[in-house]
Design a protein around this motif. Sequence first.
Motif, PDB file in Angstrom:
ATOM      1  N   GLY A 185      67.808 -13.598 -32.600  1.00 15.82           N
ATOM      2  CA  GLY A 185      68.233 -13.517 -34.010  1.00 15.82           C
ATOM      3  C   GLY A 185      68.766 -12.151 -34.413  1.00 15.82           C
ATOM      4  N   ASP A 186      68.567 -11.136 -33.590  1.00 17.50           N
ATOM      5  CA  ASP A 186      69.023  -9.791 -33.957  1.00 17.50           C
ATOM      6  C   ASP A 186      70.526  -9.638 -33.726  1.00 17.50           C
ATOM      7  OD1 ASP A 186      66.571  -8.902 -34.842  1.00 17.50           O
ATOM      8  OD2 ASP A 186      65.948  -8.176 -32.876  1.00 17.50           O
ATOM      9  N   GLU A 187      71.080  -8.550 -34.229  1.00 20.10           N
ATOM     10  CA  GLU A 187      72.515  -8.328 -34.043  1.00 20.10           C
ATOM     11  C   GLU A 187      72.858  -6.856 -33.976  1.00 20.10           C
ATOM     12  OE1 GLU A 187      74.721  -9.221 -37.842  1.00 20.10           O
ATOM     13  OE2 GLU A 187      73.323 -10.913 -37.949  1.00 20.10           O
ATOM     14  N   SER A 188      74.145  -6.553 -33.922  1.00 16.54           N
ATOM     15  CA  SER A 188      74.558  -5.146 -33.881  1.00 16.54           C
ATOM     16  C   SER A 188      75.906  -4.991 -34.589  1.00 16.54           C
ATOM     17  CB  SER A 188      74.662  -4.659 -32.436  1.00 16.54           C
ATOM     18  OG  SER A 188      75.590  -5.447 -31.726  1.00 16.54           O
ATOM     19  N   GLY A 189      76.207  -3.761 -34.957  1.00 14.55           N
ATOM     20  CA  GLY A 189      77.471  -3.472 -35.645  1.00 14.55           C
ATOM     21  C   GLY A 189      77.478  -2.021 -36.100  1.00 14.55           C
ATOM     22  N   ASP A 190      78.645  -1.560 -36.503  1.00 17.16           N
ATOM     23  CA  ASP A 190      78.830  -0.141 -36.809  1.00 17.16           C
ATOM     24  C   ASP A 190      78.409   0.176 -38.250  1.00 17.16           C
ATOM     25  OD1 ASP A 190      79.866   2.424 -37.322  1.00 17.16           O
ATOM     26  OD2 ASP A 190      81.374   2.160 -35.747  1.00 17.16           O
ATOM     27  N   ALA A 191      77.323   0.935 -38.381  1.00 16.38           N
ATOM     28  CA  ALA A 191      76.774   1.248 -39.714  1.00 16.38           C
ATOM     29  C   ALA A 191      77.745   2.094 -40.539  1.00 16.38           C
ATOM     30  CB  ALA A 191      75.447   1.983 -39.560  1.00 16.38           C
ATOM     31  N   ARG A 192      78.443   3.013 -39.869  1.00 13.95           N
ATOM     32  CA  ARG A 192      79.370   3.883 -40.633  1.00 13.95           C
ATOM     33  C   ARG A 192      80.512   3.052 -41.228  1.00 13.95           C
ATOM     34  NH1 ARG A 192      84.354   5.454 -39.822  1.00 13.95           N
ATOM     35  NH2 ARG A 192      84.365   4.785 -37.655  1.00 13.95           N
ATOM     36  N   VAL A 193      81.131   2.224 -40.388  1.00 10.40           N
ATOM     37  CA  VAL A 193      82.261   1.420 -40.867  1.00 10.40           C
ATOM     38  C   VAL A 193      81.804   0.537 -42.021  1.00 10.40           C
ATOM     39  CG1 VAL A 193      83.914  -0.378 -40.224  1.00 10.40           C
ATOM     40  CG2 VAL A 193      83.387   1.460 -38.612  1.00 10.40           C
ATOM     41  N   PHE A 194      80.654  -0.099 -41.828  1.00 11.04           N
ATOM     42  CA  PHE A 194      80.140  -1.001 -42.860  1.00 11.04           C
ATOM     43  C   PHE A 194      79.904  -0.245 -44.173  1.00 11.04           C
ATOM     44  CE2 PHE A 194      76.729  -2.883 -45.278  1.00 11.04           C
ATOM     45  CZ  PHE A 194      77.146  -4.200 -45.382  1.00 11.04           C
ATOM     46  N   THR A 195      79.239   0.896 -44.073  1.00 10.97           N
ATOM     47  CA  THR A 195      78.861   1.638 -45.294  1.00 10.97           C
ATOM     48  C   THR A 195      80.103   2.150 -46.019  1.00 10.97           C
ATOM     49  OG1 THR A 195      76.864   2.312 -44.124  1.00 10.97           O
ATOM     50  CG2 THR A 195      77.358   3.481 -46.146  1.00 10.97           C
ATOM     51  N   GLN A 196      81.053   2.667 -45.250  1.00 10.33           N
ATOM     52  CA  GLN A 196      82.265   3.190 -45.904  1.00 10.33           C
ATOM     53  C   GLN A 196      83.054   2.058 -46.569  1.00 10.33           C
ATOM     54  OE1 GLN A 196      84.198   5.561 -42.833  1.00 10.33           O
ATOM     55  NE2 GLN A 196      82.812   7.295 -43.204  1.00 10.33           N
ATOM     56  N   GLU A 197      83.113   0.919 -45.900  1.00  9.27           N
ATOM     57  CA  GLU A 197      83.818  -0.229 -46.504  1.00  9.27           C
ATOM     58  C   GLU A 197      83.100  -0.718 -47.768  1.00  9.27           C
ATOM     59  OE1 GLU A 197      86.692  -1.853 -45.916  1.00  9.27           O
ATOM     60  OE2 GLU A 197      87.080  -0.107 -44.654  1.00  9.27           O
ATOM     61  N   HIS A 229      82.670  -4.492 -36.330  1.00 12.00           N
ATOM     62  CA  HIS A 229      82.326  -4.733 -34.921  1.00 12.00           C
ATOM     63  C   HIS A 229      80.981  -5.450 -34.809  1.00 12.00           C
ATOM     64  CE1 HIS A 229      85.753  -2.436 -33.792  1.00 12.00           C
ATOM     65  NE2 HIS A 229      85.269  -1.298 -34.245  1.00 12.00           N
ATOM     66  N   ARG A 230      80.796  -6.402 -35.690  1.00 10.15           N
ATOM     67  CA  ARG A 230      79.530  -7.135 -35.691  1.00 10.15           C
ATOM     68  C   ARG A 230      79.437  -8.053 -34.473  1.00 10.15           C
ATOM     69  NH1 ARG A 230      77.925 -11.726 -40.175  1.00 10.15           N
ATOM     70  NH2 ARG A 230      75.698 -11.806 -39.720  1.00 10.15           N
ATOM     71  N   LEU A 231      78.293  -8.044 -33.801  1.00 15.25           N
ATOM     72  CA  LEU A 231      78.047  -8.978 -32.703  1.00 15.25           C
ATOM     73  C   LEU A 231      76.703  -9.646 -32.926  1.00 15.25           C
ATOM     74  CD1 LEU A 231      79.235  -6.903 -29.607  1.00 15.25           C
ATOM     75  CD2 LEU A 231      80.259  -9.010 -30.451  1.00 15.25           C
ATOM     76  N   GLU A 232      76.735 -10.963 -33.106  1.00 17.27           N
ATOM     77  CA  GLU A 232      75.481 -11.714 -33.340  1.00 17.27           C
ATOM     78  C   GLU A 232      74.981 -12.269 -32.012  1.00 17.27           C
ATOM     79  OE1 GLU A 232      75.717 -14.049 -37.299  1.00 17.27           O
ATOM     80  OE2 GLU A 232      77.781 -13.746 -36.623  1.00 17.27           O
ATOM     81  N   ARG A 233      74.565 -11.365 -31.134  1.00 19.27           N
ATOM     82  CA  ARG A 233      74.184 -11.764 -29.782  1.00 19.27           C
ATOM     83  C   ARG A 233      72.730 -11.490 -29.463  1.00 19.27           C
ATOM     84  NH1 ARG A 233      78.318 -13.128 -25.909  1.00 19.27           N
ATOM     85  NH2 ARG A 233      80.306 -12.787 -26.903  1.00 19.27           N
ATOM     86  N   GLY A 234      71.966 -11.036 -30.437  1.00 23.73           N
ATOM     87  CA  GLY A 234      70.567 -10.719 -30.171  1.00 23.73           C
ATOM     88  C   GLY A 234      70.404  -9.326 -29.584  1.00 23.73           C
ATOM     89  N   ILE A 235      69.138  -8.966 -29.334  1.00 28.91           N
ATOM     90  CA  ILE A 235      68.824  -7.693 -28.663  1.00 28.91           C
ATOM     91  C   ILE A 235      67.983  -7.995 -27.435  1.00 28.91           C
ATOM     92  CG2 ILE A 235      67.635  -5.464 -28.847  1.00 28.91           C
ATOM     93  CD1 ILE A 235      68.378  -5.356 -31.781  1.00 28.91           C
ATOM     94  N   LEU A 236      68.395  -7.370 -26.322  1.00 22.89           N
ATOM     95  CA  LEU A 236      67.732  -7.577 -25.036  1.00 22.89           C
ATOM     96  C   LEU A 236      67.046  -6.276 -24.626  1.00 22.89           C
ATOM     97  CD1 LEU A 236      67.377  -9.252 -22.387  1.00 22.89           C
ATOM     98  CD2 LEU A 236      69.600  -8.354 -21.677  1.00 22.89           C
ATOM     99  N   HIS A 237      65.738  -6.358 -24.375  1.00 19.07           N
ATOM    100  CA  HIS A 237      64.945  -5.189 -24.000  1.00 19.07           C
ATOM    101  C   HIS A 237      64.628  -5.365 -22.521  1.00 19.07           C
ATOM    102  CE1 HIS A 237      61.290  -2.604 -25.492  1.00 19.07           C
ATOM    103  NE2 HIS A 237      61.821  -2.108 -24.408  1.00 19.07           N
ATOM    104  N   PHE A 238      65.121  -4.473 -21.661  1.00 19.13           N
ATOM    105  CA  PHE A 238      64.837  -4.694 -20.235  1.00 19.13           C
ATOM    106  C   PHE A 238      63.925  -3.618 -19.658  1.00 19.13           C
ATOM    107  CE2 PHE A 238      67.776  -1.618 -18.410  1.00 19.13           C
ATOM    108  CZ  PHE A 238      68.760  -1.500 -19.373  1.00 19.13           C
TER     109      PHE A 238
END
Length: 440
Positions: A194-206, A131-140
Motif C-alpha cells: 500500500g505504500d508509495e513514492s514520489g518527489d516531495a519537492r515537486v509536489f510541494t512547489q506545485e 514522479h509518483r509510483l504506487e508500487r509499495g515499499i520493499l525492505h530487504f
Amino acid sequence: MKVVVLGAGIVGVSTAWYLLEQGHEVTVVDRQPDAALETSFANGAQISVSFCEPWAHPDAPLKVLKWLARDDSPLLFRPRLDPWQWRWGLAFLTQCTDGAFERNVQQLVALGRYSHESLKGLVAQTGIEYHRLERGILHFFGSQKDLEAGAAGAEVMRRHGVDRRVLSREEVLKVEPALASYGSRIAGGTYTPGDESGDARVFTQELARRCIARGARFLFGHGVDGLAQEGGRIASARVRELATGRTMALQADAYVAAMGSYTAPLLRPLGVHLNIYPAKGYSATLKLRQPERASVVSMIDDARKIAISRLGDQVRIAGTAELAGYDTGLDSATSRVRCQALVKRYEEIFPGVADASEPNFWTGLRPSTPTNIPYIGRSKLGNLWVNAGHGTLGWTHGAGSGRALAELISGKRPALEFGFYGERPASAWASVHRTLVPGA
Ligand SMILES: Cc1cc2nc3c(=O)[nH]c(=O)nc-3n(C[C@H](O)[C@H](O)[C@H](O)COP(=O)(O)OP(=O)(O)OC[C@H]3O[C@@H](n4cnc5c(N)ncnc54)[C@H](O)[C@@H]3O)c2cc1C
C-alpha cells in the motif's frame, strides 16, 4: 479568519492548502525563494505509512552506543554542550520501552492512514504530477538473523492493522526483478504493497502554485525573526525581507508555526518548549544510465538503513542520521564519508545502472521528536498553532497534518485517533520538564 503560516515546506504548504479549503485568508512566509528548499527538498521520497516505526525502541540505546565510533553508522549521536540536545536524548531514552513503542506506533499508523487518504484526495483534486509510483515499499535483508528480526517487526505492525508481508528471496525478486544480480546476497524481505513514492519537492512547489492561484499570498525571501506576544496571545509576526532588510509586523487572527527544526528555537522565547531536535540526513541523486535496469519499487536496504527511490530518469538514495546540531554543511569529513557511502552502496547493488560520476549530494535536518510523533495542535498561546516535528516521516504525514491542523483551527474535529498537541496527556518527561522550566 486571517491566518499566517510560517514555513513553506511540505507541512506549511499542506496546511495553507487545507486552510484555503476551509475558507480562510492565508499568508505564507518563508526565507527561501521558493517552497520546499530545505528539508522537503531531496528526501527519501517514500510515502511510508506502513514502515513507520519510531527510532525509539527497546534495542535502540545499545545500537546507538555501538554506532558511536563509526562515521558511516546509520544513527550518529555527537554529544555537544547543548542542553536541548541532552534534553532530547534523555526524553528519547524514556521512549525506549515496549509500552512506549507500541503507543507511538499506534499514533504514527493513525496519522499515516489519515495522511495517505488526504494525499490521494489532494492528488485526485489537483492532478499534480511528481514522479509518483504506487508500487509499495520493499525492505530487504542480507542475513537470516536480520530477516527474522524484520519478520518479528512485521508481526507487530500487523497487530496495528498494517499489511506488511514477509517474503522469501524469490518473492523479493518477483516484486523487484531489478535486484536479480544482487539476489544471492538477499536473505528475504518484507513488503508493504500500500505504500508509495514520489518527489516531495515537486509536489510541494506545485501545491504552493495552486495555493497562490486560489488567492494565498506567499512572502518568499522573508525571514521570520520572532513573534510578539500580548495578553497571552500572538499580536504579530516580525518578518524581514532578506533582500532589502525591510521589516514588517504581520497581523492575523491565527499563526501556524511550521518551520521544521527551527520551530523550537523560534517559540522558546514565548515559553513554548517543543522537544524538536535536528537529525541531519543525506541523499544522493543520480541520473540513470540504464533506466530499464533500474528499480521502480521504492526500497529500504536494511544493512545500511537507506532508502532507494526511483524518480523519473533519476534515482534517489537517502538515509543516515546525525544528532549534531543545526549544521547543514556537506564539506566535513563525516559528511563526505556519508555521501560517498550512499553512492558506493547503490553501485554495489545496481552496478553501472546510474551515472555515479556526478552525484547530486544534499543534506537536510529532520525535525525530530523523541517519539517521532509531530506536534500538531494549539499552543498555550490561544492563537498560536503548531505543525512541526515530523522527523523521518514529514513527506508521509504532511498532507494529513496540514488537513488536521486546518480542521482544528476551523473548530472541527479531524477524523483520526491522535493525541493533538495541547490536548494529549502530558508524558512523564513533560511533567519533569515543567518542574525544571516553570511555565513551559
Ligand atoms: C535524508 C532524509 C530522508 C528523508 N526521507 C523521507 C521519506 O522517505 N519519507 C518521509 O515521509 N519523510 C522523509 N524525510 C523527512 C521529511 O523530509 C521531513 O520530515 C519534512 O521535509 C519536514 O517538512 P517541514 O515542512 O516540517 O520542514 P521543512 O521542509 O524544513 O520546511 C520548513 C520551512 O521553514 C522555513 N524556515 C525555517 N526557519 C525560518 C525562518 N526563521 N524564517 C523563515 N522561514 C523559515 C524553511 O525555509 C523551510 O522552507 C527525510 C528527511 C531526510 C533529511
